[in-house]
Design a protein around this motif. Structure first.
Motif, PDB file in Angstrom:
ATOM      1  N   ASP A  23      27.207 107.829  59.343  1.00 47.57           N
ATOM      2  CA  ASP A  23      26.138 106.978  59.861  1.00 47.57           C
ATOM      3  C   ASP A  23      24.896 107.081  58.994  1.00 47.57           C
ATOM      4  O   ASP A  23      24.560 108.163  58.497  1.00 47.57           O
ATOM      5  N   ARG A  24      24.208 105.973  58.835  1.00 50.34           N
ATOM      6  CA  ARG A  24      23.023 105.925  57.977  1.00 50.34           C
ATOM      7  C   ARG A  24      21.795 105.556  58.789  1.00 50.34           C
ATOM      8  O   ARG A  24      21.855 104.714  59.677  1.00 50.34           O
ATOM      9  N   VAL A  25      20.660 106.191  58.451  1.00 49.68           N
ATOM     10  CA  VAL A  25      19.384 105.795  59.013  1.00 49.68           C
ATOM     11  C   VAL A  25      18.423 105.546  57.865  1.00 49.68           C
ATOM     12  O   VAL A  25      18.256 106.379  56.970  1.00 49.68           O
ATOM     13  N   ARG A  26      17.826 104.362  57.875  1.00 48.06           N
ATOM     14  CA  ARG A  26      16.843 103.982  56.858  1.00 48.06           C
ATOM     15  C   ARG A  26      15.477 103.904  57.525  1.00 48.06           C
ATOM     16  O   ARG A  26      15.318 103.191  58.524  1.00 48.06           O
ATOM     17  N   LEU A  27      14.522 104.647  56.992  1.00 45.46           N
ATOM     18  CA  LEU A  27      13.159 104.586  57.520  1.00 45.46           C
ATOM     19  C   LEU A  27      12.380 103.539  56.733  1.00 45.46           C
ATOM     20  O   LEU A  27      12.255 103.628  55.510  1.00 45.46           O
ATOM     21  N   MET A  28      11.854 102.568  57.447  1.00 41.08           N
ATOM     22  CA  MET A  28      11.078 101.485  56.831  1.00 41.08           C
ATOM     23  C   MET A  28       9.602 101.762  57.067  1.00 41.08           C
ATOM     24  O   MET A  28       9.104 101.656  58.191  1.00 41.08           O
ATOM     25  N   ASP A  47      24.613 101.701  60.950  1.00 46.06           N
ATOM     26  CA  ASP A  47      23.435 101.618  60.081  1.00 46.06           C
ATOM     27  C   ASP A  47      22.228 101.303  60.956  1.00 46.06           C
ATOM     28  O   ASP A  47      22.143 100.241  61.563  1.00 46.06           O
ATOM     29  N   LEU A  48      21.296 102.246  61.014  1.00 46.64           N
ATOM     30  CA  LEU A  48      20.085 102.123  61.829  1.00 46.64           C
ATOM     31  C   LEU A  48      18.871 102.033  60.926  1.00 46.64           C
ATOM     32  O   LEU A  48      18.673 102.888  60.056  1.00 46.64           O
ATOM     33  N   VAL A  49      18.044 101.013  61.125  1.00 44.79           N
ATOM     34  CA  VAL A  49      16.744 100.907  60.451  1.00 44.79           C
ATOM     35  C   VAL A  49      15.661 101.199  61.483  1.00 44.79           C
ATOM     36  O   VAL A  49      15.678 100.646  62.585  1.00 44.79           O
TER      37      VAL A  49
END
Length: 318
Positions: free
Chosen positions: A45-50, A3-5
């Protein structure tokens, strides 16, 4: 699952196709990192854009574009009055870029304020920020991410970084220095010192380090960054290769020259996103760097930051 932010700003991009004709899309350094990570990471795999956007049609278009790339938008906050920033990019015959920006009042400058307001939870009758939930495995930000934050919100940003690191999140920093976004070089160096001190992985480019610190080669770059005790360094220098220094090995990985460079807009960003993706899939540093360099080589042979998804997949198979 990884999990990548990624924190920063996505913008409206106007990319010159020919004199007087521009193509509209969405881009920005962290936007490109997110897209290339998601395209090349394992499916789980997840990427969340903040970031922060407005309520205008361009903001709606950005969210749709992110969702089409399967990027998690749960940390995209809505500003009540601000909108997306915008930039135009033109390239010369050698692929060198020239930018014009309209971002001083963009919603993303207030992302930390909106984050704190949007993540308040009751605790003993008071309200306190509950942070990122679930806690990400990795948190990525760039020098541009730092620069566009409203100065009064940076303490909240550094508090978030400190809390994440204390909880075991791997902090990743790319200096990505843009002088026009900072009041003075000394101010930049002070903020970057905090960033490097916090980073478990740094992804600097020699060009940025030369502009800000005067270092011009891998040896000088390593000497400069040694003071920050960064666990893993991946130092990029275009056609001169990529230098890696980690806990177990050090090496210089050569890069195959690209004969026809069209647009270098996302060279470093596509490398960063793909390197993180390949590492999350279990590749060793040398193989991840070699494959990430190949990705960047594909990207700079096309106009704009993002290569069309179907075309991109086909080119990587060649």
């Amino acid at each position: 699952m990884t999990d990548l932010v990624i924190l920063g700003e996505s913008m409206v991009e106007l990319s010159q196709q020919e004199p007087g004709l521009f193509r509209q899309s969405f881009a920005g350094d962290v936007h490109s990192v997110a897209v290339y990570f998601k395209r090349l990471a394992s499916q789980a795999d997840r990427v969340r854009l903040m970031t922060a956007v407005g309520h205008d049609s361009a903001s709606e278009g950005l969210i749709k574009a992110l969702e089409e790339e399967r990027i998690d938008t749960s940390l995209v906050f809505r500003h009540p009055s601000r909108q997306l920033g915008l930039y135009s990019v033109t390239t010369d015959k050698n692929g060198e870029r020239s930018f014009s920006y309209w971002r001083s009042e963009s919603a993303a400058r207030e992302v930390m304020l909106l984050f704190r307001e949007g993540t308040q939870s009751a605790c003993d009758g008071a309200y306190s920020p509950c942070g990122l939930a679930p806690r990400p495995d990795m948190f990525f930000f760039s020098g541009i991410s730092l620069a566009v934050l409203a100065p009064e919100t940076r303490p909240a940003f550094w508090e978030l970084v400190s809390n994440l690191r204390d909880q075991g999140t791997r902090i990743i920093f790319d200096p990505n220095y843009r002088p026009k976004l900072w009041p003075t070089p000394d101010h930049t160096r002070a903020e970057y010192a905090r960033a490097f001190t916090s980073a478990d992985l740094a992804l600097p480019g020699i060009e940025d380090l030369t502009a800000l610190y005067g270092v011009k080669d891998f040896t000088a770059a390593c000497d400069l960054l040694a003071q920050f005790n960064i666990e893993e360094l991946v130092i990029k220098d275009g056609p001169n290769g990529v230098y890696y220094r980690g806990p177990e090995e050090r090496f210089l990985e050569p890069v195959s020259p690209i004969e026809r460079v069209v647009d270098t807009t996302a060279a470093g960003d596509s490398f960063n996103g793909s390197y993180l993706a390949f590492r999350s899939r279990g590749l060793r540093p040398r193989e991840a760097i070699a494959r990430a360099a190949k990705v960047a080589g594909v990207v700079i042979q096309h106009r704009g930051a993002l290569v069309e998804r179907g075309r991109f997949a086909a080119l990587l198979e060649e």
